[in-house]
Design an enzyme around this catalytic site. Structure first.
Site, PDB file in Angstrom:
ATOM      1  N   GLU A  65       0.815  -1.230   0.000  1.00 58.84           N
ATOM      2  CA  GLU A  65       0.000   0.000   0.000  1.00 58.84           C
ATOM      3  C   GLU A  65       0.843   1.273   0.000  1.00 58.84           C
ATOM      4  O   GLU A  65       0.393   2.316  -0.471  1.00 58.84           O
ATOM      5  CB  GLU A  65      -0.968   0.002   1.184  1.00 58.84           C
ATOM      6  CG  GLU A  65      -2.102  -1.010   1.070  1.00 58.84           C
ATOM      7  CD  GLU A  65      -1.711  -2.392   1.597  1.00 58.84           C
ATOM      8  OE1 GLU A  65      -0.512  -2.625   1.874  1.00 58.84           O
ATOM      9  OE2 GLU A  65      -2.614  -3.247   1.724  1.00 58.84           O
ATOM     10  N   PHE A 127     -11.134  -7.347  14.174  1.00 57.78           N
ATOM     11  CA  PHE A 127     -10.065  -7.805  13.293  1.00 57.78           C
ATOM     12  C   PHE A 127      -9.732  -6.738  12.247  1.00 57.78           C
ATOM     13  O   PHE A 127     -10.618  -6.217  11.583  1.00 57.78           O
ATOM     14  CB  PHE A 127     -10.470  -9.114  12.601  1.00 57.78           C
ATOM     15  CG  PHE A 127      -9.415  -9.615  11.638  1.00 57.78           C
ATOM     16  CD1 PHE A 127      -8.162 -10.009  12.098  1.00 57.78           C
ATOM     17  CD2 PHE A 127      -9.665  -9.655  10.274  1.00 57.78           C
ATOM     18  CE1 PHE A 127      -7.185 -10.441  11.214  1.00 57.78           C
ATOM     19  CE2 PHE A 127      -8.696 -10.087   9.384  1.00 57.78           C
ATOM     20  CZ  PHE A 127      -7.455 -10.494   9.856  1.00 57.78           C
ATOM     21  N   GLN A 128      -8.473  -6.446  12.141  1.00 58.66           N
ATOM     22  CA  GLN A 128      -7.957  -5.434  11.201  1.00 58.66           C
ATOM     23  C   GLN A 128      -8.572  -4.057  11.408  1.00 58.66           C
ATOM     24  O   GLN A 128      -8.693  -3.274  10.472  1.00 58.66           O
ATOM     25  CB  GLN A 128      -8.123  -5.895   9.742  1.00 58.66           C
ATOM     26  CG  GLN A 128      -7.187  -7.060   9.403  1.00 58.66           C
ATOM     27  CD  GLN A 128      -7.051  -7.320   7.913  1.00 58.66           C
ATOM     28  OE1 GLN A 128      -7.963  -7.045   7.137  1.00 58.66           O
ATOM     29  NE2 GLN A 128      -5.914  -7.843   7.523  1.00 58.66           N
ATOM     30  N   LYS A 177     -17.382  -0.489   6.664  1.00 59.34           N
ATOM     31  CA  LYS A 177     -17.899  -1.501   5.744  1.00 59.34           C
ATOM     32  C   LYS A 177     -19.419  -1.374   5.596  1.00 59.34           C
ATOM     33  O   LYS A 177     -19.952  -1.495   4.486  1.00 59.34           O
ATOM     34  CB  LYS A 177     -17.533  -2.893   6.265  1.00 59.34           C
ATOM     35  CG  LYS A 177     -17.719  -3.987   5.227  1.00 59.34           C
ATOM     36  CD  LYS A 177     -17.076  -5.291   5.676  1.00 59.34           C
ATOM     37  CE  LYS A 177     -17.204  -6.352   4.607  1.00 59.34           C
ATOM     38  NZ  LYS A 177     -16.522  -7.603   5.016  1.00 59.34           N
ATOM     39  N   MET A 494      24.478   8.183   0.675  1.00 57.41           N
ATOM     40  CA  MET A 494      24.452   9.488   1.327  1.00 57.41           C
ATOM     41  C   MET A 494      24.786   9.356   2.808  1.00 57.41           C
ATOM     42  O   MET A 494      25.477  10.206   3.376  1.00 57.41           O
ATOM     43  CB  MET A 494      23.082  10.153   1.141  1.00 57.41           C
ATOM     44  CG  MET A 494      23.026  11.583   1.629  1.00 57.41           C
ATOM     45  SD  MET A 494      24.242  12.663   0.820  1.00 57.41           S
ATOM     46  CE  MET A 494      23.276  13.354  -0.527  1.00 57.41           C
TER      47      MET A 494
END
Lengths: 592, 193
Positions: A65, A127-128, A177, A494
């Protein structure tokens, strides 16, 4: 994406219809002009994905993501439109955060859509479930939690308005949802946000304009500092007119590159930590700085107490919170850069019309370039070594400067800024403010989706490339023609350079083992080639350009090369570390 | 210096977090913050006091304005205004020791709002220094103060109305903007150079 879906979507936009929240989501996006989104499905966003096929929106499946947010960001930077990323709840949403922060620090308009658990179980550690509006609060311009289908259209339209207005930035819309599953009447027109309210502290008044014009007229050693705001505001012509009319040289920030043509005689080049010596010296000697759409970042000013000590400052900036933040401005013109310059320009006379004569100052700067001017290094003999600077320079020559270059973060990013000369805005896509390693590859996918006709080059170091290399699969799945140059020096370059300069060469945790990038590319179905000497660069770049598919070049460059000049963090702008005398990259006047 | 901001914010979940988060990000401690309903439906009014450099005022105000849910921000600075704080102070007091406290309450123009055999509760409204004064005197007897609850400061300008208030009261856009401009000029004039 068929004509049917387009017609259906348009029908939704014209007539109020009962739709599910998921359908309202996509229909609103279509109405806002979105045709491409970057995302990754999951449980809490599944209802939305189920409805996606009914709408004329191209979905790019990312591999992580973070990539989705960078792609939306690259899409926005290349096109000037709002980029859209989609993710599910929990880890899907948290993976977006680095990409959102990257967009925030560089003022990039993106809208991130996340699913969340049903409103009934919000706050129960379902959940999640994660509080993504809480997590992203400091890295978004604004964010929303939507738990009712009825609120979706208006919230999304408001999100787009916030993202693109004023100083642009990322907005996140978290949709439960059940809001996706419920239905509501979709009325696109009625969901229009209230008229945009500009920041109440914008201030461009007669006295400010007159004072700015007078400072410019009476200045002996003025410099225009052009930043990201030039391209964001579309003020390229106005900045150019100001520079030419008043004979004022222009120095650019990293994100300002391309906003003023590199080939223009008044272009000084990049300022700041890795800017060329004459640019920073000129700023230190200036008696007037005209800051156009830039925010005096610490990488640009060095030590503030000794920054441009003799210069008065005119600050033209759209964000009132930037005024007097780092550098105090004698005159602040707070508004859209282009609009402000449109008002200011009629007050600036040309030479001979009471305007200023800038020739002496320009001559002084030109003289200070002297033998260190790095205009061109094509004549350097091939010593058997390959320097990153060579690669950047040759890439610039070969592409004629017409490519869109997407860089990662580190040494290669600075070499690109020094040796690839950008003529046009939106041709250098890079993470400036946050300095996000792993940005380039995913961002380039967004760039290519926004401008399929353009030649797109990724330039990444071996460290940053490995952070998001999984997106190679995305490139293959979407059959995108993106050329990739890995500047491979076997170090986190760097950081190693800082260790060399400031930590007694204690190379702790910077030597880096990498896979064979050519084989890695081949495993993805992307052809590639390793390049070890200067003489191979041209052929390799041509091979990449003429390949029908994406192509990867693994440039095995000098391991312990450093970016010069360098102003150590916290030092004054003129306290530079210069290129060592016996450095093989030393430029001579005859190289120009 | 001490800055006092008065802001109108949308009365929605999470708005206070956004305001507080801004100060956290700027690494500025909030000395006092009061929030409550305002004269405008759907908008809360807050008074926020914080310690920061004199130059930071404009930037804080500009940053507050950047929050989507913030509708209006006023930097009170040195402008003529009325500031009040409410304090509830519970004091241990037996029937024998009450009378001395009654006298103090009288002197400070406070009120007794609760009385039991072991304690009493004082309500006091006033400027911060006055409340501090009462607390200091009460502290002279060790162990007397049981609890202190203070509201934090509430501030209102004297005279001119906020432009948003004028608008809400039905004034035309022009009149409201003119008021805002006057206020802005006063603010600029009051600022130390």
């Amino acid at each position: 994406m068929t004509t049917d879906t387009t017609q259906a979507a348009n029908a939704h936009l014209n007539t109020p219809t009962r739709l599910t929240g998921s359908e309202i989501l996509w229909a609103t996006l279509v109405g806002e002009g979105v045709d491409t989104v970057f995302g990754y499905p999951g449980g809490a966003i599944l209802p939305a994905y189920d409805a996606l096929r009914k709408f004329p929106i191209k979905h790019i499946l990312v591999r992580h993501e973070q990539g989705a947010a960078h792609m939306a960001d690259g899409y926005a930077r290349a096109s000037g439109k709002v980029g859209v990323a989609v993710a599910t709840s929990g880890p899907g949403a948290t993976n977006l955060v680095t990409g959102i922060a990257t967009a925030m620090l560089d003022s990039i308009p993106i809208v991130c859509i996340t699913g969340n658990v049903s409103s009934k179980v919000l706050g129960t550690d379902a959940f999640q479930e994660i509080d993504i509006t809480g997590i992203t609060l400091p890295v978004t311009k604004h964010n929303f939690l939507v738990s009712r289908a009825e609120d979706l259209a208006a919230t999304l339209r408001h999100a787009f308005q916030i993202a693109r207005s004023g100083r642009p930035g990322p907005v996140l819309v978290d949709i439960t949802k059940d809001a996706q599953q419920a239905s509501a009447i979709f009325d696109f027109e009625a969901a229009k946000p209230r008229a945009y309210r500009p920041h109440p502290m914008l201030r461009v008044d007669e006295s400010g304009l007159a004072a700015a014009a007078e400072l410019i007229r009476s200045s002996k050693r003025p410099i225009i500092l052009a930043g990201h705001g030039v391209s964001e505001s579309g003020a390229m012509e106005q900045v150019r007119t100001l520079a030419e009319r008043a004979q004022i040289p222009v120095a650019l920030t990293l994100l300002g590159l391309g906003g003023f043509p590199a080939s223009h005689p008044l272009n000084l080049g990049m300022m700041g930590m890795h800017g060329e010596a004459w640019v920073n010296h000129a700023i230190q000697e200036a008696d007037l700085l005209i800051a156009c759409g830039m925010r005096f970042d610490d990488r640009v000013t060095g030590k503030l107490a000794s920054y441009a000590p003799n210069a008065k400052k005119i600050h033209i900036e759209i964000d009132p919170a930037e005024i007097n933040k780092n550098v105090k401005a004698e005159v602040a013109l707070v508004g859209d850069l282009r609009a402000v310059l449109e008002e200011l320009l009629p007050r600036i006379g040309t030479r001979g019309q009471g305007g200023r004569d800038g020739s002496a100052w320009l001559k002084t700067i030109e003289a200070s370039k002297g033998a260190v001017a790095v205009h061109d290094i094509k004549n350097l003999p091939d010593s058997g070594h390959l320097y990153a600077a060579h690669v950047m320079h040759d890439l610039w020559r070969i592409t004629g400067g017409s490519a869109v270059v997407v860089t990662d973060v580190g040494q290669h990013q600075m070499w690109e800024a020094q040796y690839f000369h950008h003529e046009h805005p939106r041709t250098l896509i890079t993470s400036g403010g946050l300095g996000t390693m792993g940005y380039a590859l995913p961002a380039a996918i967004g760039v290519k989706m926004a401008c399929p006709e353009k030649e797109v080059w990724v330039i990444a170091g071996d460290g940053g490339f490995q952070m998001t290399a999984a997106e190679l699969s995305t490139i293959v799945q979407e059959k995108l023609k993106i050329n990739i140059a890995v500047i491979n020096n076997g170090y986190l370059g760097m950081v190693r350079q800082w260790q060399e300069f400031f930590y007694e060469r204690n190379y702790e945790a910077t030597p880096l083992v990498s896979p064979d990038f050519v084989k890695l590319a081949e495993a993805h179905g992307i052809p590639g080639r390793a390049v070890r000497t200067r003489s191979e660069v041209l052929g390799a770049v041509e091979a990449a350009r003429s390949s029908q598919s994406a192509f990867l070049l693994n440039f095995l460059v000098e391991k312990e090369d450093s970016v010069y000049p360098m102003i150590p963090a916290g030092s004054a702008l003129h306290e530079m570390i210069r290129r060592p005398d016996r450095d093989p990259l030393e430029e001579r006047a005859e190289d120009n | 210096m001490l800055h006092t901001f008065v802001a109108y914010v949308e009365d929605l979940p999470g708005v206070l977090t956004r305001v507080a988060s801004l100060f956290r990000r700027l690494n500025i401690n909030i000395n006092s913050l009061t929030v409550g309903r305002s004269e405008r439906p759907g908008l809360s009014r807050l008074t926020l006091v914080c310690e920061s450099s004199a130059e930071a005022g404009d930037r804080i105000r500009a940053s507050l304005f950047k929050l989507e849910n913030v509708v209006d921000v006023d930097d009170i600075a040195q402008a003529p205004s009325v500031t009040r704080e409410l304090a509830l102070i519970k004091v241990a007091a037996t029937p024998q020791s009450r009378s001395r406290i009654f006298d103090l309450v009288e002197v400070f123009r406070a009120r007794i709002v609760d009385l039991t055999s072991e304690s009493l509760m004082i309500e006091m409204t006033g400027v911060e220094s006055k409340i501090e004064g009462l607390i200091e005197v009460l502290r002279e007897d060790e162990g007397r103060i049981l609890e202190i609850c203070r509201s934090g400061k509430m501030t209102m300008r004297r005279g001119h109305h906020l432009s948003s208030v004028l608008r809400a009261m039905g004034a035309g856009e022009e009149e409201a903007n003119a008021a805002a401009a006057v206020r802005e000029e006063e603010r600029m004039a009051a600022e130390p150079e």
